[in-house]
Design an enzyme around this catalytic site. Structure first.
Site, PDB file in Angstrom:
ATOM      1  N   GLY A   1      -8.679   3.768  -8.467  1.00  0.00           N
ATOM      2  CA  GLY A   1      -7.884   4.964  -8.741  1.00  0.00           C
ATOM      3  C   GLY A   1      -7.888   5.342 -10.214  1.00  0.00           C
TER       4      GLY A   1
ATOM      5  N   LEU B   1       0.820  -1.209   0.000  1.00  0.00           N
ATOM      6  CA  LEU B   1       0.000   0.000   0.000  1.00  0.00           C
ATOM      7  C   LEU B   1       0.859   1.267   0.000  1.00  0.00           C
ATOM      8  CD1 LEU B   1      -2.809  -1.001   2.552  1.00  0.00           C
ATOM      9  CD2 LEU B   1      -2.715  -1.398   0.086  1.00  0.00           C
TER      10      LEU B   1
ATOM     11  N   SER C   1       2.774   4.411  -7.331  1.00  0.00           N
ATOM     12  CA  SER C   1       2.418   3.074  -7.786  1.00  0.00           C
ATOM     13  C   SER C   1       3.299   2.076  -7.039  1.00  0.00           C
ATOM     14  CB  SER C   1       2.696   2.974  -9.296  1.00  0.00           C
ATOM     15  OG  SER C   1       2.797   1.630  -9.699  1.00  0.00           O
TER      16      SER C   1
ATOM     17  N   HIS D   1      -3.345   4.302  -2.444  1.00  0.00           N
ATOM     18  CA  HIS D   1      -4.336   3.436  -1.792  1.00  0.00           C
ATOM     19  C   HIS D   1      -4.952   4.121  -0.574  1.00  0.00           C
ATOM     20  CE1 HIS D   1      -1.585   0.216  -3.563  1.00  0.00           C
ATOM     21  NE2 HIS D   1      -2.756  -0.019  -4.127  1.00  0.00           N
TER      22      HIS D   1
END
Ligand code: PAF
Length: 288
Positions: A147, A33, A185, A37
């Site tokens: 997302g 995460l 990412s 997130h």
């Protein structure tokens, strides 16, 4: 925060919450995460009573040559981040229970799954749609949050939910960026320090496209060429694709009009990075 591994236990907790009139918000993830997130978990927190986050590195969305084995996994670290972000239930299903021996059913969203990233990653979006359909069936949330960074994934999931009459609201959270513009990412961890600096060219190329459009440029090829030049000036960059497409059909446009998506994928060493921006272009009548 409760950690649940079994599908049956997850169903029970979700069923009880719904019976008590609670709204369930769901954020599916593959773990490792990051701020992207946690911002999605925050969005789910805002509009629901019980926030469920799943962590499942889904084998069916990885190609044979892709990074399934080396995809970063650290449940302890993720559990801390999820709890701090406002997660109530962390659902960590087991691969064997999700895809038992004899598993045979897949969800394939025609027309959208083989374009852009799907053209380069055959089967990827079939795996994504399948696992998201399964997770939505298990968690039965009223709202699920994804997302914008994964723009094509979001379009495909919206289409699947609509086509299969799934009773869930899909919310898309904005892309979270590092200071230099790089979209956060899990795969950024594959970048060297130097590649991370060079990767900021992706965002800068999107900002260049934005400026060109705002200045009246309507030539798709000219915009793509300017973006490509900017990215390829970075020695480590290898452009996979840069495309300007209709934001709903994902088909390439020849004329900039209405809502378009500029999407790109670029390799930096072992990392394939994606990014995008959506533009609404209103041409004056008779022009453009
Ligand atoms: O975006 C992701 O992390 C994954 O594609 C998802 C939606 C969790 C499905 O495995």
């Amino acid at each position: 925060m409760e950690i649940i591994r079994a599908i049956g236990a997850m169903r029970e907790v979700a069923g009880r919450a719904r019976a008590n009139g609670q709204r369930i918000g769901f954020v599916p993830t593959m773990g490792w995460l990051h701020e992207g997130h946690t911002s999605l978990i925050g969005l789910a927190r805002e509009c629901t009573d019980l926030v469920v986050v799943s962590i499942f590195v889904n084998p069916t969305q990885f190609g044979p040559e892709e990074d399934f084995e080396r995809y970063p996994r650290d449940l302890e670290r993720d559990a801390v981040l999820a709890r701090e972000a406002g997660c109530d239930v962390l659902f960590v299903p087991d691969g064997g229970e999700m895809y038992p021996e004899g598993y045979a059913t897949y969800v394939y969203v025609e027309g959208l799954s083989d374009l852009l990233c799907g053209e380069r990653r055959p089967g990827h979006f079939r795996g994504v749609a399948t696992v998201v359909a399964k997770l939505l069936n298990i968690v039965q949330p009223q709202c699920a949050v994804f997302g914008q960074k994964d723009a094509q994934q979001s379009v495909i999931i919206r289409r699947m939910v609509k086509d299969l009459d799934m009773d869930v609201e899909i919310v898309i959270g904005p892309t979270v960026r590092e200071k230099n513009g790089v979209a956060v990412s899990s795969r950024n961890m594959y970048l060297s320090g130097d590649e991370r600096v060079q990767a900021s060219a992706l965002y800068r190329s999107l900002v260049t496209a934005k400026k060109m459009i705002e200045a009246g440029e309507r030539d798709v090829a000219a915009i793509v060429a300017a973006m490509r030049q900017m990215i390829e000036s970075q020695p480590a960059a290898r452009v996979d694709y840069i495309s300007i497409v209709d934001s709903e059909t994902l088909k390439e446009v020849t004329r900039l009009d209405g809502e378009v998506l500029i999407a790109l994928a670029v390799w930096f060493g072992k990392a394939r990075l994606i990014d995008n921006m959506v533009f609404t272009i209103e041409n004056k009548k008779g022009k453009g």
